[in-house]
Motif scaffolding. Structure first.
Motif, PDB file in Angstrom:
ATOM      1  N   ALA A  44       0.839  -1.197   0.000  1.00 40.35           N
ATOM      2  CA  ALA A  44       0.000   0.000   0.000  1.00 40.35           C
ATOM      3  C   ALA A  44       0.876   1.251   0.000  1.00 40.35           C
ATOM      4  O   ALA A  44       0.550   2.238  -0.640  1.00 40.35           O
ATOM      5  CB  ALA A  44      -0.922   0.004   1.212  1.00 40.35           C
ATOM      6  N   ASN A  45       2.002   1.199   0.727  1.00 36.78           N
ATOM      7  CA  ASN A  45       2.922   2.324   0.811  1.00 36.78           C
ATOM      8  C   ASN A  45       4.360   1.819   0.753  1.00 36.78           C
ATOM      9  O   ASN A  45       4.678   0.763   1.284  1.00 36.78           O
ATOM     10  CB  ASN A  45       2.724   3.109   2.120  1.00 36.78           C
ATOM     11  CG  ASN A  45       1.419   3.853   2.138  1.00 36.78           C
ATOM     12  OD1 ASN A  45       1.162   4.670   1.262  1.00 36.78           O
ATOM     13  ND2 ASN A  45       0.585   3.558   3.127  1.00 36.78           N
ATOM     14  N   VAL A  46       5.209   2.626   0.110  1.00 36.71           N
ATOM     15  CA  VAL A  46       6.624   2.290  -0.035  1.00 36.71           C
ATOM     16  C   VAL A  46       7.441   3.476   0.457  1.00 36.71           C
ATOM     17  O   VAL A  46       7.158   4.618   0.099  1.00 36.71           O
ATOM     18  CB  VAL A  46       6.965   2.002  -1.516  1.00 36.71           C
ATOM     19  CG1 VAL A  46       8.443   1.752  -1.690  1.00 36.71           C
ATOM     20  CG2 VAL A  46       6.159   0.828  -2.027  1.00 36.71           C
ATOM     21  N   SER A  47       8.459   3.201   1.262  1.00 35.75           N
ATOM     22  CA  SER A  47       9.350   4.250   1.743  1.00 35.75           C
ATOM     23  C   SER A  47      10.795   3.864   1.438  1.00 35.75           C
ATOM     24  O   SER A  47      11.256   2.807   1.840  1.00 35.75           O
ATOM     25  CB  SER A  47       9.176   4.435   3.258  1.00 35.75           C
ATOM     26  OG  SER A  47      10.081   5.417   3.737  1.00 35.75           O
ATOM     27  N   LEU A  48      11.477   4.756   0.714  1.00 30.30           N
ATOM     28  CA  LEU A  48      12.876   4.535   0.346  1.00 30.30           C
ATOM     29  C   LEU A  48      13.724   5.547   1.092  1.00 30.30           C
ATOM     30  O   LEU A  48      13.436   6.744   1.058  1.00 30.30           O
ATOM     31  CB  LEU A  48      13.046   4.691  -1.168  1.00 30.30           C
ATOM     32  CG  LEU A  48      14.431   4.471  -1.741  1.00 30.30           C
ATOM     33  CD1 LEU A  48      14.869   3.017  -1.541  1.00 30.30           C
ATOM     34  CD2 LEU A  48      14.452   4.817  -3.213  1.00 30.30           C
ATOM     35  N   GLY A 107      -1.028  -1.125   7.547  1.00 31.83           N
ATOM     36  CA  GLY A 107       0.131  -0.430   8.115  1.00 31.83           C
ATOM     37  C   GLY A 107       1.197  -1.376   8.638  1.00 31.83           C
ATOM     38  O   GLY A 107       2.167  -0.940   9.248  1.00 31.83           O
ATOM     39  N   SER A 108       1.040  -2.661   8.378  1.00 28.87           N
ATOM     40  CA  SER A 108       2.045  -3.632   8.804  1.00 28.87           C
ATOM     41  C   SER A 108       3.175  -3.677   7.782  1.00 28.87           C
ATOM     42  O   SER A 108       2.957  -3.526   6.578  1.00 28.87           O
ATOM     43  CB  SER A 108       1.430  -5.028   8.912  1.00 28.87           C
ATOM     44  OG  SER A 108       0.414  -5.040   9.881  1.00 28.87           O
ATOM     45  N   ILE A 109       4.378  -3.913   8.270  1.00 24.83           N
ATOM     46  CA  ILE A 109       5.542  -4.006   7.391  1.00 24.83           C
ATOM     47  C   ILE A 109       5.554  -5.377   6.733  1.00 24.83           C
ATOM     48  O   ILE A 109       5.555  -6.398   7.417  1.00 24.83           O
ATOM     49  CB  ILE A 109       6.841  -3.778   8.184  1.00 24.83           C
ATOM     50  CG1 ILE A 109       6.881  -2.365   8.736  1.00 24.83           C
ATOM     51  CG2 ILE A 109       8.063  -4.058   7.301  1.00 24.83           C
ATOM     52  CD1 ILE A 109       8.049  -2.087   9.669  1.00 24.83           C
ATOM     53  N   ILE A 110       5.545  -5.388   5.387  1.00 26.88           N
ATOM     54  CA  ILE A 110       5.620  -6.663   4.672  1.00 26.88           C
ATOM     55  C   ILE A 110       7.013  -6.889   4.087  1.00 26.88           C
ATOM     56  O   ILE A 110       7.344  -7.996   3.688  1.00 26.88           O
ATOM     57  CB  ILE A 110       4.546  -6.778   3.571  1.00 26.88           C
ATOM     58  CG1 ILE A 110       4.689  -5.681   2.522  1.00 26.88           C
ATOM     59  CG2 ILE A 110       3.160  -6.792   4.179  1.00 26.88           C
ATOM     60  CD1 ILE A 110       3.798  -5.874   1.305  1.00 26.88           C
ATOM     61  N   THR A 159      21.035   2.027   0.954  1.00 26.20           N
ATOM     62  CA  THR A 159      19.890   2.708   1.543  1.00 26.20           C
ATOM     63  C   THR A 159      18.923   1.629   2.019  1.00 26.20           C
ATOM     64  O   THR A 159      19.225   0.443   1.905  1.00 26.20           O
ATOM     65  CB  THR A 159      19.228   3.688   0.540  1.00 26.20           C
ATOM     66  OG1 THR A 159      18.237   4.448   1.231  1.00 26.20           O
ATOM     67  CG2 THR A 159      18.635   2.964  -0.640  1.00 26.20           C
ATOM     68  N   ASN A 160      17.790   2.035   2.564  1.00 26.33           N
ATOM     69  CA  ASN A 160      16.843   1.022   3.025  1.00 26.33           C
ATOM     70  C   ASN A 160      15.488   1.207   2.363  1.00 26.33           C
ATOM     71  O   ASN A 160      15.162   2.278   1.852  1.00 26.33           O
ATOM     72  CB  ASN A 160      16.702   1.038   4.547  1.00 26.33           C
ATOM     73  CG  ASN A 160      16.022   2.285   5.045  1.00 26.33           C
ATOM     74  OD1 ASN A 160      16.339   3.386   4.613  1.00 26.33           O
ATOM     75  ND2 ASN A 160      15.094   2.134   5.967  1.00 26.33           N
ATOM     76  N   LEU A 161      14.722   0.127   2.349  1.00 33.13           N
ATOM     77  CA  LEU A 161      13.390   0.105   1.755  1.00 33.13           C
ATOM     78  C   LEU A 161      12.443  -0.540   2.754  1.00 33.13           C
ATOM     79  O   LEU A 161      12.734  -1.602   3.297  1.00 33.13           O
ATOM     80  CB  LEU A 161      13.408  -0.710   0.457  1.00 33.13           C
ATOM     81  CG  LEU A 161      12.056  -0.934  -0.217  1.00 33.13           C
ATOM     82  CD1 LEU A 161      11.521   0.368  -0.789  1.00 33.13           C
ATOM     83  CD2 LEU A 161      12.182  -1.983  -1.311  1.00 33.13           C
ATOM     84  N   ILE A 162      11.312   0.135   2.993  1.00 35.70           N
ATOM     85  CA  ILE A 162      10.273  -0.409   3.866  1.00 35.70           C
ATOM     86  C   ILE A 162       8.962  -0.371   3.085  1.00 35.70           C
ATOM     87  O   ILE A 162       8.614   0.656   2.502  1.00 35.70           O
ATOM     88  CB  ILE A 162      10.137   0.394   5.172  1.00 35.70           C
ATOM     89  CG1 ILE A 162      11.480   0.454   5.904  1.00 35.70           C
ATOM     90  CG2 ILE A 162       9.062  -0.222   6.069  1.00 35.70           C
ATOM     91  CD1 ILE A 162      11.480   1.394   7.093  1.00 35.70           C
ATOM     92  N   VAL A 163       8.258  -1.489   3.055  1.00 36.69           N
ATOM     93  CA  VAL A 163       6.990  -1.598   2.338  1.00 36.69           C
ATOM     94  C   VAL A 163       5.907  -1.980   3.345  1.00 36.69           C
ATOM     95  O   VAL A 163       6.081  -2.910   4.130  1.00 36.69           O
ATOM     96  CB  VAL A 163       7.074  -2.648   1.207  1.00 36.69           C
ATOM     97  CG1 VAL A 163       5.758  -2.702   0.437  1.00 36.69           C
ATOM     98  CG2 VAL A 163       8.238  -2.344   0.271  1.00 36.69           C
ATOM     99  N   PHE A 164       4.777  -1.248   3.290  1.00 40.83           N
ATOM    100  CA  PHE A 164       3.665  -1.456   4.215  1.00 40.83           C
ATOM    101  C   PHE A 164       2.448  -1.970   3.455  1.00 40.83           C
ATOM    102  O   PHE A 164       2.242  -1.628   2.294  1.00 40.83           O
ATOM    103  CB  PHE A 164       3.285  -0.135   4.897  1.00 40.83           C
ATOM    104  CG  PHE A 164       4.405   0.503   5.674  1.00 40.83           C
ATOM    105  CD1 PHE A 164       4.586   0.211   7.012  1.00 40.83           C
ATOM    106  CD2 PHE A 164       5.269   1.398   5.054  1.00 40.83           C
ATOM    107  CE1 PHE A 164       5.613   0.803   7.735  1.00 40.83           C
ATOM    108  CE2 PHE A 164       6.302   1.995   5.760  1.00 40.83           C
ATOM    109  CZ  PHE A 164       6.475   1.691   7.096  1.00 40.83           C
ATOM    110  N   ASP A 165       1.616  -2.748   4.148  1.00 31.38           N
ATOM    111  CA  ASP A 165       0.352  -3.182   3.553  1.00 31.38           C
ATOM    112  C   ASP A 165      -0.759  -2.204   3.941  1.00 31.38           C
ATOM    113  O   ASP A 165      -0.496  -1.171   4.574  1.00 31.38           O
ATOM    114  CB  ASP A 165       0.015  -4.618   3.942  1.00 31.38           C
ATOM    115  CG  ASP A 165      -0.235  -4.817   5.429  1.00 31.38           C
ATOM    116  OD1 ASP A 165      -0.378  -3.811   6.176  1.00 31.38           O
ATOM    117  OD2 ASP A 165      -0.291  -5.990   5.866  1.00 31.38           O
TER     118      ASP A 165
END
Length: 145
Positions: free
Chosen positions: A43-47, A82-85, A73-79
């Motif tokens: 749902a959301n991507v943060s780089l 709001g949980s980290i997948i 760098t890091n990558l975090i992807v949320f569903d």
């Protein structure tokens, strides 16, 4: 715990944690793109640093990671909840298979030799060498506009 089993337990823990850390790294070469399949719908991507990599959302469970400049760098992807997948490092490397670096009087000059040798941008190279190449690339960009 006996003195015999303590070192074995320490070695097993080190191997276990080292394997987990390696599994979280996604490696892509600079100037290239590579797909990253997700374990669920994003749902959301943060780089972390957009100067190092770029992320394009292809589908809800497929990202395309493009390497821009070598580094990490890091990558975090949320569903949707709001949980980290997915959470991990993006490591951008430089393509070295075709690169030749010549050192003259303490200054580096890098060339891409595929199929013939031509100057290429490489951080750490001689600043005049880089400057001339950047000027040529800017001129080429202007001519193509």
């Amino acid at each position: 715990m006996t003195s015999f089993f303590k070192p074995l337990a320490l070695i097993a823990a080190t191997v276990l944690f080292a394997g987990a850390a390696l599994a979280e790294q996604f490696v892509v070469e600079g100037g290239k793109a590579k797909p990253l399949r997700l374990p669920g719908d994003a749902a959301n991507v943060s780089l972390g640093n957009q100067n190092i990599a770029e992320v394009a959302v292809i589908d809800r469970d497929l990202l395309l990671i493009s390497g821009k400049s070598f580094g990490t760098t890091n990558l975090i992807v949320f569903d949707n909840e709001g949980s980290i997948i997915h959470s991990g490092d993006i490591v951008v490397t430089s393509e070295t298979a075709n690169l030749v670096t010549i050192n003259r009087a303490g200054s580096d000059f890098t060339y891409n030799c595929s199929p013939e040798c031509r100057r290429t941008l490489q951080l750490g190279d001689n600043s005049a060498h880089l400057g001339e190449l950047v000027e040529q690339l800017e001129l080429l960009k202007e001519l193509n506009e």
